[in-house]
Design a protein around this motif. Structure first.
Motif, mmCIF file in Angstrom:
data_model
loop_
_atom_site.group_PDB
_atom_site.id
_atom_site.type_symbol
_atom_site.label_atom_id
_atom_site.label_comp_id
_atom_site.label_asym_id
_atom_site.label_seq_id
_atom_site.Cartn_x
_atom_site.Cartn_y
_atom_site.Cartn_z
ATOM 1 N N LYS A 146 -1.671 -5.510 11.908
ATOM 2 C CA LYS A 146 -2.150 -6.067 13.173
ATOM 3 C C LYS A 146 -0.988 -6.542 14.041
ATOM 4 O O LYS A 146 -0.967 -6.330 15.255
ATOM 5 C CB LYS A 146 -3.114 -7.214 12.898
ATOM 6 N N GLU A 147 -0.015 -7.183 13.400
ATOM 7 C CA GLU A 147 1.144 -7.699 14.139
ATOM 8 C C GLU A 147 1.904 -6.584 14.843
ATOM 9 O O GLU A 147 2.390 -6.753 15.967
ATOM 10 C CB GLU A 147 2.080 -8.427 13.176
ATOM 11 N N TYR A 148 2.001 -5.426 14.187
ATOM 12 C CA TYR A 148 2.738 -4.308 14.771
ATOM 13 C C TYR A 148 1.841 -3.383 15.605
ATOM 14 O O TYR A 148 2.265 -2.308 16.027
ATOM 15 C CB TYR A 148 3.450 -3.516 13.676
ATOM 16 N N GLY A 149 0.604 -3.805 15.838
ATOM 17 C CA GLY A 149 -0.255 -3.110 16.777
ATOM 18 C C GLY A 149 -0.903 -1.843 16.268
ATOM 19 O O GLY A 149 -1.280 -0.965 17.070
ATOM 20 N N PHE A 150 -1.073 -1.711 14.964
ATOM 21 C CA PHE A 150 -1.700 -0.510 14.422
ATOM 22 C C PHE A 150 -3.207 -0.537 14.635
ATOM 23 O O PHE A 150 -3.850 -1.585 14.510
ATOM 24 C CB PHE A 150 -1.404 -0.386 12.921
ATOM 25 N N ASN A 151 -3.736 0.627 14.931
ATOM 26 C CA ASN A 151 -5.180 0.816 14.983
ATOM 27 C C ASN A 151 -5.674 1.038 13.556
ATOM 28 O O ASN A 151 -5.416 2.083 12.959
ATOM 29 C CB ASN A 151 -5.515 2.014 15.874
ATOM 30 N N LEU A 152 -6.379 0.074 13.006
ATOM 31 C CA LEU A 152 -6.770 0.153 11.603
ATOM 32 C C LEU A 152 -7.678 1.343 11.311
ATOM 33 O O LEU A 152 -7.693 1.859 10.195
ATOM 34 C CB LEU A 152 -7.452 -1.145 11.167
ATOM 35 N N SER A 153 -8.401 1.798 12.316
ATOM 36 C CA SER A 153 -9.291 2.945 12.100
ATOM 37 C C SER A 153 -8.513 4.260 11.972
ATOM 38 O O SER A 153 -9.073 5.277 11.558
ATOM 39 C CB SER A 153 -10.311 3.053 13.234
ATOM 40 N N SER A 154 -7.203 4.242 12.326
ATOM 41 C CA SER A 154 -6.377 5.448 12.205
ATOM 42 C C SER A 154 -5.710 5.565 10.839
ATOM 43 O O SER A 154 -5.043 6.563 10.561
ATOM 44 C CB SER A 154 -5.289 5.459 13.288
ATOM 45 N N ILE A 155 -5.890 4.558 10.004
ATOM 46 C CA ILE A 155 -5.289 4.595 8.669
ATOM 47 C C ILE A 155 -6.147 5.477 7.771
ATOM 48 O O ILE A 155 -7.290 5.156 7.473
ATOM 49 C CB ILE A 155 -5.142 3.182 8.085
ATOM 50 N N LYS A 156 -5.567 6.582 7.360
ATOM 51 C CA LYS A 156 -6.313 7.587 6.598
ATOM 52 C C LYS A 156 -5.857 7.670 5.143
ATOM 53 O O LYS A 156 -6.660 7.942 4.243
ATOM 54 C CB LYS A 156 -6.146 8.958 7.263
ATOM 55 N N TYR A 157 -4.567 7.431 4.912
ATOM 56 C CA TYR A 157 -4.002 7.668 3.596
ATOM 57 C C TYR A 157 -3.441 6.383 2.979
ATOM 58 O O TYR A 157 -2.622 5.697 3.602
ATOM 59 C CB TYR A 157 -2.863 8.692 3.681
ATOM 60 N N LEU A 158 -3.884 6.071 1.780
ATOM 61 C CA LEU A 158 -3.264 5.040 0.952
ATOM 62 C C LEU A 158 -2.671 5.758 -0.253
ATOM 63 O O LEU A 158 -3.378 6.104 -1.205
ATOM 64 C CB LEU A 158 -4.302 4.003 0.509
ATOM 65 N N PHE A 159 -1.368 6.019 -0.191
ATOM 66 C CA PHE A 159 -0.706 6.722 -1.278
ATOM 67 C C PHE A 159 -0.235 5.710 -2.320
ATOM 68 O O PHE A 159 0.474 4.758 -1.994
ATOM 69 C CB PHE A 159 0.492 7.515 -0.758
ATOM 70 N N VAL A 160 -0.641 5.936 -3.565
ATOM 71 C CA VAL A 160 -0.286 5.030 -4.659
ATOM 72 C C VAL A 160 0.590 5.788 -5.651
ATOM 73 O O VAL A 160 0.202 6.846 -6.145
ATOM 74 C CB VAL A 160 -1.548 4.484 -5.352
ATOM 75 N N SER A 161 1.745 5.222 -5.950
ATOM 76 C CA SER A 161 2.716 5.934 -6.782
ATOM 77 C C SER A 161 2.300 6.029 -8.246
ATOM 78 O O SER A 161 2.568 7.032 -8.911
ATOM 79 C CB SER A 161 4.098 5.282 -6.678
ATOM 80 N N HIS A 162 1.650 4.972 -8.766
ATOM 81 C CA HIS A 162 1.257 4.987 -10.174
ATOM 82 C C HIS A 162 0.280 3.854 -10.458
ATOM 83 O O HIS A 162 -0.049 3.069 -9.569
ATOM 84 C CB HIS A 162 2.481 4.907 -11.085
ATOM 85 N N ARG A 163 -0.152 3.730 -11.690
ATOM 86 C CA ARG A 163 -1.294 2.895 -12.033
ATOM 87 C C ARG A 163 -1.016 1.397 -12.116
ATOM 88 O O ARG A 163 -1.951 0.609 -12.131
ATOM 89 C CB ARG A 163 -1.879 3.346 -13.375
ATOM 90 N N HIS A 164 0.221 0.973 -12.205
ATOM 91 C CA HIS A 164 0.497 -0.441 -12.439
ATOM 92 C C HIS A 164 -0.103 -1.331 -11.354
ATOM 93 O O HIS A 164 -0.144 -0.970 -10.174
ATOM 94 C CB HIS A 164 2.003 -0.677 -12.539
ATOM 95 N N ASN A 165 -0.542 -2.516 -11.778
ATOM 96 C CA ASN A 165 -1.304 -3.411 -10.903
ATOM 97 C C ASN A 165 -0.576 -3.783 -9.631
ATOM 98 O O ASN A 165 -1.206 -3.957 -8.580
ATOM 99 C CB ASN A 165 -1.671 -4.688 -11.667
ATOM 100 N N ASP A 166 0.745 -3.940 -9.696
ATOM 101 C CA ASP A 166 1.491 -4.359 -8.512
ATOM 102 C C ASP A 166 1.694 -3.231 -7.512
ATOM 103 O O ASP A 166 2.295 -3.442 -6.454
ATOM 104 C CB ASP A 166 2.833 -4.982 -8.906
ATOM 105 N N HIS A 167 1.169 -2.052 -7.821
ATOM 106 C CA HIS A 167 1.228 -0.912 -6.907
ATOM 107 C C HIS A 167 -0.154 -0.455 -6.465
ATOM 108 O O HIS A 167 -0.346 -0.088 -5.312
ATOM 109 C CB HIS A 167 1.980 0.248 -7.566
ATOM 110 N N SER A 168 -1.102 -0.479 -7.385
ATOM 111 C CA SER A 168 -2.449 0.012 -7.069
ATOM 112 C C SER A 168 -3.421 -1.092 -6.693
ATOM 113 O O SER A 168 -4.451 -0.835 -6.065
ATOM 114 C CB SER A 168 -3.008 0.803 -8.253
ATOM 115 N N GLY A 169 -3.116 -2.335 -7.063
ATOM 116 C CA GLY A 169 -4.038 -3.438 -6.804
ATOM 117 C C GLY A 169 -4.306 -3.684 -5.333
ATOM 118 O O GLY A 169 -5.441 -3.952 -4.928
ATOM 119 N N GLY A 170 -3.267 -3.589 -4.506
ATOM 120 C CA GLY A 170 -3.450 -3.784 -3.069
ATOM 121 C C GLY A 170 -4.316 -2.699 -2.452
ATOM 122 O O GLY A 170 -5.167 -2.957 -1.600
ATOM 123 N N ALA A 171 -4.112 -1.465 -2.921
ATOM 124 C CA ALA A 171 -4.921 -0.347 -2.416
ATOM 125 C C ALA A 171 -6.386 -0.519 -2.785
ATOM 126 O O ALA A 171 -7.276 -0.148 -2.015
ATOM 127 C CB ALA A 171 -4.381 0.971 -2.966
#
Length: 291
Positions: free
Chosen positions: A57-82
């Motif tokens: 929001k601070e950088y002015g992104f249109n949240l509806s344009s976010i299409k891809y959440l790429f997750v590198s691997h299964r660990h909680n500190d990488h996939s939990g936010g997604a």
């Protein structure tokens, strides 16, 4: 030296934000690539989700344009936010390895293991029940985000068996996840990311060599920051040298933990100060167990 350790644009299309992973600043970085569509790479753990949303929001992104959440691997500190963001961003889906996807569907086992190892720092993955929001990816899959920007998924095991890096060729950017190490911008060093129990030395080394051969122009680390230009090959080749050095020390010293710890403790500045030394010992012993 082109070093990026704070929130801001690395290039015209690429933004880095501090996701405050492990409840600490400058420990987990997330990257956002913007074009016709927007892609987010590893938005940290569960508690990072609000920080990522606020930064968007601070950088002015249109949240509806976010299409891809790429997750590198299964660990909680990488996939939990997604796992949180995919429920808040109506047009977004998670793209990850099939093992990662299964852990997002049913995270009970990995949540229990993470909590047992890291206590309150082991933030849980929220189960993602809407399977339409989960997309399994394969090595070499390419995703077009518009205006000539394409992201290629590269299977790079070693840190875990399900580990991907993501390559945006036009800008020469690679999001390395945990596959290129734990990076200290102050010392320009990247130590092996050998958290147990998933680390495999030979696979990690092969993946690091593949990354070096790719000759990226910009690399983003999950932990923490980014570098560009002439620093990229220097840091990556040094990371390979450190990897091999740790192997040699462990194979030739009964007191390997103290030898490595005393040499690198002052060059390891990730995580909170009260947890940092414990992390260094964990990765040293994770390295030893999986040679």
């Amino acid at each position: 030296m082109s070093l990026f350790m704070n929130n801001g644009y690395i290039s015209e299309n690429l933004l880095m934000i501090d996701a405050h992973g492990w409840r600490n600043k400058k420990t987990t970085s997330s990257f956002i690539l913007k074009s016709e569509y927007i892609a987010i790479f590893d938005p940290g753990g569960n508690n990072s989700s609000d920080i990522v949303i606020n930064a968007l929001k601070e950088y002015g992104f249109n949240l509806s344009s976010i299409k891809y959440l790429f997750v590198s691997h299964r660990h909680n500190d990488h996939s939990g936010g997604a796992s949180v963001l995919v429920k808040k961003l109506k047009n977004a889906k998670i793209y990850a390895h099939p093992i990662t996807i299964e852990n997002l569907k049913n995270p009970e086992k990995i949540n229990e293991a993470t909590k047992a190892m890291y206590g309150f720092l082991g933030e849980p993955i929220d189960p993602v029940k809407d399977v339409e929001k989960l997309v399994k990816i394969n090595d070499g899959d390419t995703f077009d985000i518009g205006n000539g920007l394409k992201i290629r998924a590269m299977l790079m095991p070693g840190h875990t068996s399900d580990h991907f890096m993501f390559y945006e060729e036009k800008n020469g950017f690679v999001f390395t996840g945990d596959g290129a190490g734990l990076f200290s911008g102050k010392y320009m060093k990247s130590l092996p990311n050998s958290f147990p129990p998933s680390f495999k030395f030979e696979e990690y080394r092969r993946s690091l060599l593949k990354l070096i051969d790719l000759k990226p122009k910009i690399i983003g680390f999950s932990h923490f920051g980014a570098i560009s230009g002439d620093d990229v090959p220097i840091v990556l080749k040094d990371a390979l040298q450190i990897l091999d050095e740790w192997k040699e020390i462990i194979e030739n010293n009964e007191n390997y933990e103290n030898v490595i710890f005393n040499k690198y403790k002052d060059q390891f500045d990730l995580f909170s100060e009260d947890f940092r030394n414990d992390v260094l010992k964990i990765i040293i012993n994770g390295f030893k167990k999986n040679l």
